[in-house]
Structures are given as C-alpha cells and as structure tokens.
Design a protein around this motif. Structure first.
Motif, PDB file in Angstrom:
ATOM      1  N   GLU B 339     -59.132  34.052 -20.873  1.00 15.98           N
ATOM      2  CA  GLU B 339     -58.795  34.537 -21.993  1.00 15.98           C
ATOM      3  C   GLU B 339     -57.400  34.848 -22.035  1.00 15.98           C
ATOM      4  O   GLU B 339     -56.710  35.790 -22.318  1.00 15.98           O
ATOM      5  N   TYR B 403     -56.490  37.978 -30.324  1.00 12.45           N
ATOM      6  CA  TYR B 403     -57.672  37.869 -29.714  1.00 12.45           C
ATOM      7  C   TYR B 403     -57.745  37.208 -28.212  1.00 12.45           C
ATOM      8  O   TYR B 403     -58.990  36.891 -27.885  1.00 12.45           O
ATOM      9  N   TYR B 447     -59.241  42.752 -17.467  1.00 10.34           N
ATOM     10  CA  TYR B 447     -60.343  42.267 -18.351  1.00 10.34           C
ATOM     11  C   TYR B 447     -61.095  43.367 -18.957  1.00 10.34           C
ATOM     12  O   TYR B 447     -62.100  43.620 -19.186  1.00 10.34           O
ATOM     13  N   ARG B 449     -61.747  45.562 -22.254  1.00  9.91           N
ATOM     14  CA  ARG B 449     -61.591  45.005 -23.363  1.00  9.91           C
ATOM     15  C   ARG B 449     -61.346  46.301 -24.545  1.00  9.91           C
ATOM     16  O   ARG B 449     -61.810  47.426 -24.295  1.00  9.91           O
ATOM     17  N   ASP B 450     -60.884  46.138 -25.691  1.00 14.05           N
ATOM     18  CA  ASP B 450     -60.898  47.068 -26.671  1.00 14.05           C
ATOM     19  C   ASP B 450     -61.847  46.939 -27.562  1.00 14.05           C
ATOM     20  O   ASP B 450     -62.928  46.301 -27.424  1.00 14.05           O
ATOM     21  N   GLY B 453     -63.319  43.730 -28.641  1.00 12.58           N
ATOM     22  CA  GLY B 453     -63.631  42.976 -27.254  1.00 12.58           C
ATOM     23  C   GLY B 453     -62.733  42.110 -26.758  1.00 12.58           C
ATOM     24  O   GLY B 453     -62.942  40.952 -26.002  1.00 12.58           O
ATOM     25  N   VAL B 454     -61.503  42.388 -27.169  1.00 13.79           N
ATOM     26  CA  VAL B 454     -60.171  41.634 -26.688  1.00 13.79           C
ATOM     27  C   VAL B 454     -59.644  42.213 -25.334  1.00 13.79           C
ATOM     28  O   VAL B 454     -59.438  43.393 -25.525  1.00 13.79           O
ATOM     29  N   ARG B 455     -59.176  41.462 -24.355  1.00 10.86           N
ATOM     30  CA  ARG B 455     -58.596  41.998 -23.236  1.00 10.86           C
ATOM     31  C   ARG B 455     -56.832  42.049 -23.558  1.00 10.86           C
ATOM     32  O   ARG B 455     -56.542  41.328 -24.428  1.00 10.86           O
ATOM     33  N   ASP B 476     -66.597  41.596 -14.882  1.00 10.51           N
ATOM     34  CA  ASP B 476     -66.447  42.377 -16.137  1.00 10.51           C
ATOM     35  C   ASP B 476     -65.176  43.422 -15.867  1.00 10.51           C
ATOM     36  O   ASP B 476     -65.210  43.856 -14.649  1.00 10.51           O
ATOM     37  N   ARG B 495     -67.536  36.734 -24.238  1.00 11.52           N
ATOM     38  CA  ARG B 495     -66.703  35.984 -24.960  1.00 11.52           C
ATOM     39  C   ARG B 495     -67.025  35.506 -26.310  1.00 11.52           C
ATOM     40  O   ARG B 495     -66.355  35.168 -27.087  1.00 11.52           O
ATOM     41  N   LYS B 498     -66.696  37.999 -28.617  1.00 13.38           N
ATOM     42  CA  LYS B 498     -65.268  38.130 -29.317  1.00 13.38           C
ATOM     43  C   LYS B 498     -64.828  37.158 -30.255  1.00 13.38           C
ATOM     44  O   LYS B 498     -64.340  37.729 -31.173  1.00 13.38           O
TER      45      LYS B 498
END
Ligand SMILES: Cc1ncc(C[n+]2csc(CCOP(=O)(O)OP(=O)(O)O)c2C)c(N)n1
Ligand code: SF4
Ligand SMILES: [Mg+2]
Lengths: 337, 617
Positions: B339, B403, B447, B449-450, B453-455, B476, B495, B498
């Motif tokens: 990612e 992203y 990892y 996520r916000d 769904g983004v790290r 995760d 993923r 996202k």
C-alpha cells in the motif's frame, strides 16, 4: 554514516518479531553482528533502512528495528536505489542471497554497483537456494548434488567478489558468518565507505548445505585455508603464521616464510586504482590457495545520488528557480479573446 | 523578401472552407514529421482548432523509397471545434511513389494530390512495387493531380548558397511546406521564427530553408496549375492563452505540476520504449523542478526504483508500453500489498508481443486491470486526448498519494504523438494535493486505516515511525507477517474496498446528449474524439444516440448501472477485441454490443457512424 543521536545498544536494533530461521542457521550470527556494529556506530534507527529481496536471508529486515522493505525476488538493489534518490540522507543496507543477488537479480546488482549508489550490500552466500528447499544456486560448485541436481550440478559457479569487481564495485569485501571479529571489521569498513559497498558473507545453511564452508570455519584448519587481507600488509597466513603468498609471474603461490625474505611477499593494496590486484585475490580458491577475507578493494569514485543532486543544483543555477507558469506557457503560444 | 501574414496573395481567389485535412507523406528521410509539425504550429497560432495524426515506421530509416520507409503526418485544421484528425484527406502531398501507394486510399474523391515528380522514376516504381508509372494510371483522374518537380525547384532556389548538394536537396520538405502554405493561405511567420531559432548558429541552413519555403510559396502563387486558394477561418475557442501540445508533453507537464501541488519531488524511473520514451526526455530536461529522472537498466528496475522512492517519501512514477508493463506487474503487486503510492503510465501500442511499436491500440486494459497474481486491484484512469494527459497525470498522482495505491494511467500511441491546442491553465487554478502523513505516537501502526480505508504514509527518516513493509501477507493494523486465513481474506477485502472508495470523490457518469435514448455509445481513453464526433453527427441526423466516456476504469462511476439501463442498446467502442465490453457485461449484466478494431490506427468517424446506424436499424 549519519551522526550519533544517542548511545544505542544492539538490543535497540532488535525488532519485536520472532526470528524464524532454522536453528543453527548462519543468518543468526550475521544478524547479531549487524545489530552490534550499528549500535557501536551509533546509527540512528530512524535514518536506517534495510531493503531485501526474497529468500531466507531476505527475511532480515523484519528482525531489525529500523525502517525495512522486504521486496520481491532480486530487485532489492533497485528499490534501494530509489530510496537513496528520494532521500540520500538515509543509510541504506541491502540484504540479498546468492540466488536473489546473482540469479534472478544479477542485473539489478550489477547496475547498482557500477553506478556506485551509496548502498551497503550484504550477500549471504550459502551456495544453495534455502527458502525453496535446497536447489543448487549459481554459486554452488560443479558436481553439487541437490534436489534439482541429483546427478550433480554441471554449470560453472560465479564467484560473488569477482563479479562485483568485474562490474566496477568500489568496495568489495568478504567475511564468514561465524568469524565474528573479521565480520564486524568488514561491516564497519562497509559502513564507512562512501559509495556502493559489496560484502559477500559465507553463510552456513544448516539444513540444505551444511558445512559448505567448513574449510573456512573449522577451528583446527581454517587458518591454513584462509588469509586475512589488510591494506599495506604482506599476505601471511597459517595457524603458525608461517606461510605467505608471493607472485610467480602473475599468479600467486604459497611460500614458507622460512624459505624466503619477507620483502618477496605480496603486499595487499586495497586502494589501487586498478582492480587487477583485488581480482587476483578474488580468484584464489580453496584448496589450491587460501581464500582471502577482509576488504579486497576500497576506492573512492563519484557517488550516484550525489551526482543526481549535483545535476539538479546545476540546472537551478542555469535555469533559475522553477517557474511552473513559465514552463506551461513555453513554446509558441497565442491568445484567443 | 518573404510573404507575410499581412500580405496574402491577391492574385487568385480564396475559397472559404470549414475544415481541411492534409497529409504530408514521404520517405522517413524526407522530413515529413517536421513539415507536419510546422504546419500544425502555424495553424494553431493562426487560430484554427487542430488535431493531428503522425504516422511513422518503427524502423529509424528503412531503405529509401520503400513502402516500409514511408512516414506521414496528418493535420485536421478547422474553423469550428474538432476532436479527430479527420477520416479522409482533402489534400495529399506524396514525395515519392511509395508514399503515393500507401496513402492514396485515404484521399477523398476530387481531393488535391501533389506529387514530387523528381522521385517518380523507374527505380522507385519497383521499390514501391508499382509495375509502371502510377501517375499514368487513369485511376488518378478522380483527383486533382499536380505534378511538381519539388527537388529540382528546391535545388534551383538554393543556387549560389554555400551548401552541399545533399543539404540543398534536404530542404525539399520546406519547399513542399511553402507550397501547401500558399494553397491554404497560411502565414509564414511562425515557421520563419522557428527557422531563425533552430538554425541560429547555421546561417547558411537557415537561409536555405527560408528560401526553399518561400520558393514553394511563390510557385503556388504564380504557377498556372493551382486555380484557387482555400481559406479556413479562425475557430471560436474559449478565450485564453493557448499552446499546441502532444500527449507525451502534457504527461510530463502534468507530473511536474502534480509534484508542485503535492510539494514532493517526482522520481521518474523508466526504460526506453516507443511510444513512451518522450516522457523521459521531457522530464530529464526539467531537473530544476526537482524532477529526478533515472534511466533504469530494465523495466523491472524502473518500477522498483520508483516504488523504493515512494517508500522513502517521493512520488514514484514509471512509464512504459505493453511489453514493459508486463515486466513491471510483479512490482505493481508489491505496491498493492505494501500500500504505497505509485504511478505507472502505459502508453499503449499495438501488440501482442513487440507488435507494431509506433501504432496505436487500447489492448492493455485487461493487462492493467487484472494482469497480476493474486487479488490485486489497482486504480486505473485513461486520458482522452493529447491535452487531457495533463489533467489525467495530476489526477493519477493525486489518487496514488491520497489512497496509498498504485494507479495505472493509460495513454496510447495516438494521443502520445498527436497534438491539439491547449488552453494553458493558470497555476493558481490547479487543484491542491493534500497528503496525510503518519504522526509519531505511542500507538502508531503502519496499517491502521482512516475512514476511507487508507493507511498513513510513514516516511523513513521520521523518528518513532520505524516499521517494516513487504510482500508477505500482513496482519491488519500492525502489518506484521501473518498467515492467518481469516486475516488474509480480511486484508484482501480491505484493499478492494479502498479502491472502491475512490469512486466517492469521482464525478457521476456524464452522458453527452439526452440521458435516455435508443443507443448509448461508450468510449474510454484516446477514442473519445471519434466517438463524440460520430454521436454528435448522428444526433444531427435525428438518431437517438448519446455518448458516455469513462475516464476511470477502476473504480467505475457509482451510477453507471442506472445510466446503462436508460438506453435501449449499449455499445462499447474500443481499439481492442472487447475488453471493456466484457467488463461491462459481467458487472452490469447488460447485453452490450461492441465496435472493435485492431489495425493500429484510431477509429474513423465514419466507422463509428456506420456501426451506430447498424445498431439502430
Ligand atoms: C519471481 C520469483 N521466482 C521464484 C521465487 C521462489 N524463490 C524464493 S527464494 C528463492 C531462492 C532464494 O535463494 P537465495 O537468494 O540463495 O536465498 P536463501 O534462501 O538461500 O537465503 C526462490 C527461487 C520467488 N519468490 N519469486
Ligand atoms: S533453510 Fe538454510 S538458509 Fe534457510 S533458514 Fe534454514 S538453515 Fe538458514
Ligand atoms: Mg542462498
């Protein structure tokens, strides 16, 4: 190396991940020495990056409490080049194997070395593919029996240090996994080198190729089979330090110190502009000759990432500060009203 | 003494035309690409709308006079807005028999055909596989044939200059250009300026080219053979400052602009390949924008260098064409798994394998959407025209950074090399690119996520964010190696989600024409202009046809299913054998028809018109 920020210990460089190599694997010793040397050098963890490819050896970054990138098979030198070009302040180490670095990734290794990117490249040579369960590798000797060569391998092996010298590496060294003192010395020298530092480490694969380097690790005999090279010093070896190397024509030969004058001995020159002397050492092979350990070559040359930035700097001198509006409107333009 | 814009010839009448398509065709060594680009600049600066189609062989210089060596440059210039380089030619300039043979079928009946008679000699007939002099063929009576000894005239015009015979002969493209300038009543000043700048240190060559062009112009004016001149008026384009731009130029500028908007350096690593190499050339000369260009040892090194740069906090970009993209895919999978942001530009060309390097196709859609191991979704955006490459490059970088994903940016050989007028955007109007970096904190996890769904991007060199990434399946939140079955499924879901989440910020499907009707024509990428033009013309004829152009191929617009159901029929037009059509059929269970062509050339508007009529019958 970057400047010291605190006084870390080897433990600070251990990640919280459980090490998963087989018991007795030579990789353990290498990991411990790297952690010790980085601690001793006061390497800042936040500015240290370990990049690897694929293989048992390439699991290395997971065990280092630094930044790390376990990438794809053979491509670590290219990933690391990208890291260096993005941020030349980082200390970037590459960990690769004999398969990773000299089979699938020989192209990437060659070009990183010839460019002289500021990377410390550690090639763990166990003369076997460990992770895929024991096929022969490009460093396996002819005749090696393995799962894929039941009748013995038939292809001539490549010698990692010769390869590195052949493609113009500015720093080439060799050490043995369990020869702790010599390995630490080589790691320290690699860390201090500006430009690409290539280190071949003889590594025991306890499961698939145990004792491949017994000649260089056996306490009783190793001193007769290897020679520690030091810049400016004559090449002397042997358990009793009673043997040396001298040139006969252009080939080295073993002589007994008792039989000759010390001035006849070959003196190591790691800084010679020509790689010929280092290459000659690199080609010395047990059992005919003792195998050299230590720094075979260390010379200064322009560093890739520094030149990348020098060109950016020069362009700024020439073209001035970047002006996007001017760039977008370059060439023939016209107004529509 | 040169004729200028202010002094058009008054001796002959000038017929007004709405738009004209001209093609210069000759041997690869004849300088046809240069003549074409000069005609393009002149027309653009004059104020026409333009669209061009350069067409050259992959060989650098095939044996002179052969069919394999023919190089052509087509320009459509117009007093109204246009979106294609034109289907049929109003005028063809054929510098030798081979050029005549390979291009004549595109000339409209009654069209103007100018041939360089100096090259119509026995030995060249054989090279072009003509049994006898093609100019003697009655079939040419359909056209307005003009026989001009272009080489002889050029050499005569340059008499007295200190020039080798070879250098003198080389100026014949400027003679031809001058002649065509006269024919279409074009001003010479743009090209004169270009000659001055180009040959500032070679005054003899500058003078030679000036004289050759002027001689061609005067020949048109004085010779009896051309009864009329034609005039294509200025187009009414939206107000602003314009320049002419090719797709590859626009890509390079878009990347530089994106770097500025994101306040990050671009690290551009690539390995030379037609038709993508130009992007590297363009960027390599803009180092003062802190663009770091690397010519890698191979395609794999190029993409992995870019990815390493992204890991370390730069904008990693690589570009190639089909064969090179195939080599990069393992690393794109690594970027998906780790990612990390990455932009991969695919300037598509005719495949499979080496295919036809200089010809266009849209056959890589499946390759970029699904051509990797594992469940490996990436975002895919396609530019629709040369100038649109600028915005598309900025969008690709923006989505990649925001992203934390690889983004494929599709262009093709046609829009890469063709050009059109571009209203230069003001720098202040460019959209910002806002990035979220990880902040050091006690519970930092690479990892986590916000809400999208983004790290977070945790960049080496930042104290407290030390972490490891890699291609092994990861747990995760923590990112540690994990072989847990449920976690593996969970991460694949995350993923994929996202990528789907990107659709929330994309505009809804924009139908051109009524939102319902008998037929919806769907296009993507560089075929936009031909499909748009054909649909507009169809509606003028009373056909109930609308047009939907898809910019993002992954994710697709959220309302696409609804839009499709408002039409009696759906047809996907693409320069492949039905890749987007297959996707649309499987995603939306609609019986989509196709318009497909893989000849290495863009769609003609008439191909599309014929298919529309067929589907509405
Ligand atoms: C593209 C690709 N091909 C093959 C493999 C399988 N593979 C993994 S490790 C390896 C060999 C590794 O050998 P070496 O570099 O010597 O590492 P070691 O395990 O001995 O430390 C191979 C062939 C892979 N991971 N990726
Ligand atoms: S297989 Fe060999 S190289 Fe791999 S971890 Fe086990 S002992 Fe080490
Ligand atoms: Mg190995």
């Amino acid at each position: 190396m970057s400047t010291i920020t605190a006084a870390p210990t080897a433990k600070d460089f251990k990640s919280d991940q459980e090490v998963r190599w087989c018991p007795g694997c030579g990789d353990y010793s290498i990991l411990a020495q790297v952690q010790r040397v980085l601690a001793e050098l006061g390497a800042p963890r936040d500015r240290t990056v370990f990049v690897s490819g694929i293989g048992c050896s390439s699991r290395f970054p997971y065990y280092m409490n630094t930044y790390g990138f376990h990438s794809i098979h053979g491509r670590a030198p290219a990933i690391a080049t990208g890291v260096k070009v993005a941020n030349p302040e980082l200390d970037v180490w590459v960990v690769t194997g004999d398969g990773d670095g000299l089979s699938i990734g020989a192209g990437q290794l060659m070009h990183a070395l010839r460019r002289n990117v500021g990377l410390k490249i550690l090639l763990f040579n166990n003369r076997i593919y460990g992770l895929t369960k024991g096929q022969y590798s490009p460093t396996s000797p002819i005749g090696q029996r393995s799962s894929s060569t039941p009748f013995g391998s038939i292809d001539a092996p490549v010698r990692p240090v010769s390869f590195a010298l052949g493609v113009g590496a500015t720093f080439v060294a060799r050490a043995v996994d369990v020869d702790v003192k010599s390995l630490q010395g080589v790691l320290r020298a690699a860390a201090a080198h500006r430009g690409s530092a290539f280190v071949e480490i003889y590594q025991d694969c306890n499961v698939y190729n145990h004792a491949a380097f017994a000649f260089a690790t056996d306490r009783e005999t190793k001193e007769d089979n290897i020679v520690y090279v030091e810049h400016g010093k004559p090449l002397i070896f042997g358990k009793a330090r009673d043997k040396g190397l001298r040139l006969s024509g252009s080939t080295p030969e073993v002589v007994r110190l008792a039989d000759i004058a010390e001035s006849e001995l070959l003196v190591h020159d790691a800084h010679a502009a020509s790689p010929a002397h280092a290459f000659m050492l690199a080609q010395m092979q047990y059992p005919a000759l003792p195998e050299p350990m230590g720094v075979l070559r260390a010379v200064e040359a322009p560093i890739f990432e520094e030149q990348v930035f020098a060109q950016i700097h020069d362009s700024r001198q020439r073209a001035g500060q970047p002006d996007l509006a001017k760039l977008l409107a370059s060439g023939d333009t016209w107004d529509v009203s | 003494m040169t004729p200028a814009a202010s002094a058009p010839s008054a001796t002959k009448q000038a017929l007004p035309l709405r738009s004209v398509t001209v093609r210069f065709a000759g041997d690869s060594g004849d300088g046809m690409q240069l003549a074409g680009t000069q005609f393009t600049s002149t027309s653009a600066v004059f104020g026409n709308d333009i669209s061009t189609l350069p067409d050259f062989p992959a060989e650098i210089r095939a044996p002179a006079g052969t069919l394999a060596g023919v190089s052509g440059f087509q320009i459509n210039f117009s007093s109204t807005e246009i979106f294609t380089p034109g289907d049929t030619l109003d005028a063809l300039i054929a510098m030798n028999p081979a050029a005549l043979k390979t291009n004549l079928s595109d000339l409209a009946d009654g069209g103007i055909l100018i041939v360089n008679t100096d090259e119509f000699i026995l030995q060249n007939f054989a090279k072009a596989r003509y049994a006898s002099d093609p100019l003697a063929d009655d079939a040419l009576q359909r056209f307005q044939l003009h026989r001009v000894p272009i080489t002889t005239h050029t050499i005569e015009a340059l008499k007295g200059l200190d020039l080798s015979a070879k250098d003198a002969e080389r100026c014949k493209n400027f003679y031809a250009l001058g002649l065509v300038y006269w024919l279409y009543d074009r001003p010479l000043d743009t090209t004169l300026r270009w000659i001055d700048a180009k040959f500032s240190r070679k005054p003899a060559l500058a003078e030679a080219n000036r004289r050759a062009m002027t001689a061609g112009y005067h020949f048109g004016e004085t010779a009896e053979i051309f009864p009329v001149q034609y005039r294509v008026g200025r187009a009414t384009l939206p107000p602003g400052k314009y320049r002419n731009i090719t797709g590859n130029q626009a890509l390079a500028l878009g990347l530089i602009a994106a770097g500025r908007q994101a306040a990050k350096p671009i690290v551009y690593a690539s390995y030379p390949i037609t038709p993508a190499s130009d992007i590297l050339h363009q960027l390599a000369s803009q180092k003062h924008f802190d663009v770091r260009t690397l010519q890698a040892e191979d395609e794999i090194a190029a993409v992995t260098m870019a990815l390493g740069a992204s890991f370390a906090g730069s904008i990693g970009v690589t570009a190639s064409s089909g064969p090179g993209i195939a080599l990069k895919q393992e690393a794109v999978g690594l970027a998906v798994m780790t990612e990390l942001p990455l932009v991969v530009i695919d300037v598509q060309r005719a495949g499979p394998s080496t295919g036809m390097p200089t010809k266009t196709e849209q056959t890589d859609l499946f390759q970029v959407l699904v051509g990797r191991n594992g469940e490996c979704p990436v975002a895919v955006v396609a530019a629709r025209s040369p100038s649109d490459c600028f915005a598309a490059a900025m969008e690709a970088v923006s989505v990649a950074l925001r992203y934390m994903t690889p983004v494929f940016l599709l262009s093709d050989g046609f829009i890469a090399n063709s050009s059109e007028p571009w209203p230069i955007p003001s720098v202040d109007s460019l959209p910002p690119i806002r990035i979220r970096h990880a902040e050091p904190s006690a519970d930092f996890a690479p990892y986590r996520r916000d809400e999208r769904g983004v790290r977070p991007w945790a960049i080496p060199g930042t104290p407290g964010l030390e972490h490891r990434v890699g291609g092994l399946s990861k747990a995760d939140v923590s990112g540690h190696i994990s072989y847990d079955p449920k976690n593996h499924q969970h991460m694949i879901n995350l993923r994929a989600q996202k990528i789907r989440n990107i659709a929330a910020e994309l505009p809804p499907a924009a139908v051109e024409g009524p939102p319902q009707g008998d037929l919806l024509m769907i296009s993507w990428g560089g075929t936009y202009g031909a499909i748009r033009t054909a649909c507009e013309q169809a509606r003028e004829r009373g056909q109930r046809v609308s047009h939907l152009h898809l910019r993002w191929l992954n994710p697709l617009p959220r309302d696409l299913g609804q839009v499709l159901r408002a039409f009696g029929r759906v047809c996907v037009a693409e320069l492949n054998m039905g890749q987007l059509r297959t996707l649309i059929r499987s995603e939306f269970l609609v019986d989509a028809a196709g318009l497909n062509k893989v000849e290495g050339r863009p769609f003609n508007v008439r191909d599309v018109a014929a298919r529309i009529s067929e589907l509405l019958r």
